[in-house]
Design a protein around this motif. Sequence first.
Motif, mmCIF file in Angstrom:
data_model
loop_
_atom_site.group_PDB
_atom_site.id
_atom_site.type_symbol
_atom_site.label_atom_id
_atom_site.label_comp_id
_atom_site.label_asym_id
_atom_site.label_seq_id
_atom_site.Cartn_x
_atom_site.Cartn_y
_atom_site.Cartn_z
ATOM 1 N N ALA A 1 10.600 -24.081 -8.573
ATOM 2 C CA ALA A 1 10.744 -25.470 -9.002
ATOM 3 C C ALA A 1 11.730 -25.646 -10.157
ATOM 4 O O ALA A 1 12.062 -26.779 -10.509
ATOM 5 C CB ALA A 1 9.382 -26.027 -9.416
ATOM 6 N N SER A 2 12.232 -24.558 -10.717
ATOM 7 C CA SER A 2 13.197 -24.657 -11.818
ATOM 8 C C SER A 2 14.442 -25.393 -11.361
ATOM 9 O O SER A 2 14.835 -25.283 -10.197
ATOM 10 C CB SER A 2 13.635 -23.260 -12.277
ATOM 11 N N PRO A 3 15.109 -26.110 -12.278
ATOM 12 C CA PRO A 3 16.414 -26.685 -11.915
ATOM 13 C C PRO A 3 17.361 -25.544 -11.542
ATOM 14 O O PRO A 3 17.325 -24.474 -12.142
ATOM 15 C CB PRO A 3 16.877 -27.369 -13.197
ATOM 16 N N CYS A 4 18.189 -25.760 -10.542
ATOM 17 C CA CYS A 4 19.116 -24.717 -10.133
ATOM 18 C C CYS A 4 20.180 -24.513 -11.219
ATOM 19 O O CYS A 4 20.767 -25.490 -11.707
ATOM 20 C CB CYS A 4 19.778 -25.057 -8.799
ATOM 21 N N PRO A 5 20.441 -23.263 -11.614
ATOM 22 C CA PRO A 5 21.460 -23.013 -12.642
ATOM 23 C C PRO A 5 22.852 -23.513 -12.283
ATOM 24 O O PRO A 5 23.672 -23.759 -13.163
ATOM 25 C CB PRO A 5 21.459 -21.485 -12.779
ATOM 26 N N CYS A 6 23.134 -23.699 -10.978
ATOM 27 C CA CYS A 6 24.493 -24.082 -10.554
ATOM 28 C C CYS A 6 24.857 -25.507 -10.957
ATOM 29 O O CYS A 6 26.015 -25.894 -10.864
ATOM 30 C CB CYS A 6 24.666 -23.891 -9.058
ATOM 31 N N GLY A 7 23.881 -26.302 -11.385
ATOM 32 C CA GLY A 7 24.172 -27.644 -11.871
ATOM 33 C C GLY A 7 23.931 -28.755 -10.873
ATOM 34 O O GLY A 7 23.991 -29.926 -11.233
ATOM 35 N N MET B 1 30.466 -19.897 -4.674
ATOM 36 C CA MET B 1 30.749 -19.763 -6.095
ATOM 37 C C MET B 1 29.556 -20.214 -6.934
ATOM 38 O O MET B 1 29.156 -19.533 -7.877
ATOM 39 C CB MET B 1 31.985 -20.618 -6.430
ATOM 40 N N ARG B 2 28.983 -21.369 -6.574
ATOM 41 C CA ARG B 2 27.809 -21.876 -7.298
ATOM 42 C C ARG B 2 26.643 -20.886 -7.202
ATOM 43 O O ARG B 2 25.961 -20.624 -8.190
ATOM 44 C CB ARG B 2 27.397 -23.238 -6.746
ATOM 45 N N SER B 3 26.443 -20.319 -6.021
ATOM 46 C CA SER B 3 25.331 -19.387 -5.855
ATOM 47 C C SER B 3 25.568 -18.105 -6.652
ATOM 48 O O SER B 3 24.630 -17.508 -7.175
ATOM 49 C CB SER B 3 25.089 -19.071 -4.380
ATOM 50 N N ARG B 4 26.807 -17.686 -6.758
ATOM 51 C CA ARG B 4 27.118 -16.491 -7.560
ATOM 52 C C ARG B 4 26.928 -16.773 -9.046
ATOM 53 O O ARG B 4 26.411 -15.926 -9.772
ATOM 54 C CB ARG B 4 28.535 -15.987 -7.251
ATOM 55 N N TYR B 5 27.325 -17.959 -9.504
ATOM 56 C CA TYR B 5 27.049 -18.316 -10.895
ATOM 57 C C TYR B 5 25.543 -18.260 -11.152
ATOM 58 O O TYR B 5 25.087 -17.683 -12.145
ATOM 59 C CB TYR B 5 27.598 -19.718 -11.217
ATOM 60 N N SER B 6 24.755 -18.854 -10.241
ATOM 61 C CA SER B 6 23.298 -18.834 -10.397
ATOM 62 C C SER B 6 22.769 -17.411 -10.387
ATOM 63 O O SER B 6 21.832 -17.086 -11.117
ATOM 64 C CB SER B 6 22.625 -19.650 -9.291
ATOM 65 N N ALA B 7 23.370 -16.543 -9.573
ATOM 66 C CA ALA B 7 22.945 -15.149 -9.533
ATOM 67 C C ALA B 7 23.264 -14.437 -10.843
ATOM 68 O O ALA B 7 22.477 -13.608 -11.317
ATOM 69 C CB ALA B 7 23.585 -14.428 -8.352
ATOM 70 N N ASP C 1 24.968 -8.161 -19.835
ATOM 71 C CA ASP C 1 24.814 -8.146 -21.288
ATOM 72 C C ASP C 1 23.496 -8.840 -21.625
ATOM 73 O O ASP C 1 23.328 -10.025 -21.335
ATOM 74 C CB ASP C 1 25.994 -8.873 -21.929
ATOM 75 N N PRO C 2 22.544 -8.143 -22.242
ATOM 76 C CA PRO C 2 21.242 -8.754 -22.511
ATOM 77 C C PRO C 2 21.303 -9.919 -23.506
ATOM 78 O O PRO C 2 20.404 -10.759 -23.526
ATOM 79 C CB PRO C 2 20.405 -7.606 -23.064
ATOM 80 N N GLY C 3 22.355 -10.010 -24.300
ATOM 81 C CA GLY C 3 22.478 -11.099 -25.269
ATOM 82 C C GLY C 3 23.184 -12.328 -24.734
ATOM 83 O O GLY C 3 23.315 -13.330 -25.421
ATOM 84 N N LEU C 4 23.659 -12.266 -23.482
ATOM 85 C CA LEU C 4 24.439 -13.346 -22.888
ATOM 86 C C LEU C 4 23.568 -14.173 -21.950
ATOM 87 O O LEU C 4 22.878 -13.622 -21.102
ATOM 88 C CB LEU C 4 25.618 -12.765 -22.104
ATOM 89 N N ALA C 5 23.606 -15.482 -22.115
ATOM 90 C CA ALA C 5 22.887 -16.399 -21.227
ATOM 91 C C ALA C 5 23.881 -17.427 -20.696
ATOM 92 O O ALA C 5 24.596 -18.065 -21.475
ATOM 93 C CB ALA C 5 21.756 -17.094 -21.980
ATOM 94 N N TRP C 6 23.937 -17.579 -19.375
ATOM 95 C CA TRP C 6 24.795 -18.584 -18.753
ATOM 96 C C TRP C 6 24.048 -19.904 -18.779
ATOM 97 O O TRP C 6 22.911 -19.987 -18.338
ATOM 98 C CB TRP C 6 25.147 -18.172 -17.325
ATOM 99 N N VAL C 7 24.697 -20.957 -19.307
ATOM 100 C CA VAL C 7 23.967 -22.213 -19.551
ATOM 101 C C VAL C 7 24.464 -23.419 -18.752
ATOM 102 O O VAL C 7 23.703 -24.367 -18.548
ATOM 103 C CB VAL C 7 23.925 -22.560 -21.054
#
Length: 138
Positions: free
Chosen positions: A13-19, A45-51, A76-82
């Motif tokens: 149910a989370s919003p999809c990271p792809c936007g 491309m969107r699915s790869r970003y989400s991955a 990288d454990p300190g990197l979060a894609w937003v």
Amino acid sequence: MPRRSAKPRLSPASPCPCGLTASYAACCGRLHQGQATAATAEQLMRSRYSAFAARDEAYLLRSWHPDTRPSQLDFDPGLAWVRLEILAATDGGPFHTEGTVTFRAHYADGGRAGAMEEQSRFVRHEGAWVYRDALTVS
């Protein structure tokens, strides 16, 4: 030794990271789970970003052209894609054999905001869209 970190928790149910406005399960999650394939280069491309956001190494490697695919990925454990912005797309439709997608991916690295731009090239391989390579824009 490669740096590994736990996968971020994404519920169906989370919003999809792809936007896009769909839930993760109804959007990129279907592709990650192998329940659907990308119909366009932009969808891949969107699915790869989400991955990348979900640290789904298996999907990223499956959706990478075998000629350019690495043997493994190092997250990288300190990197979060937003956030993802699609800036342009050329070809890459259901009847094309190649296409490009230019995008801006926003991230947080150790609490600091940043963004990277890339023009990714996608091709059909054995009937499916795969990521071929990219040109970093900035």
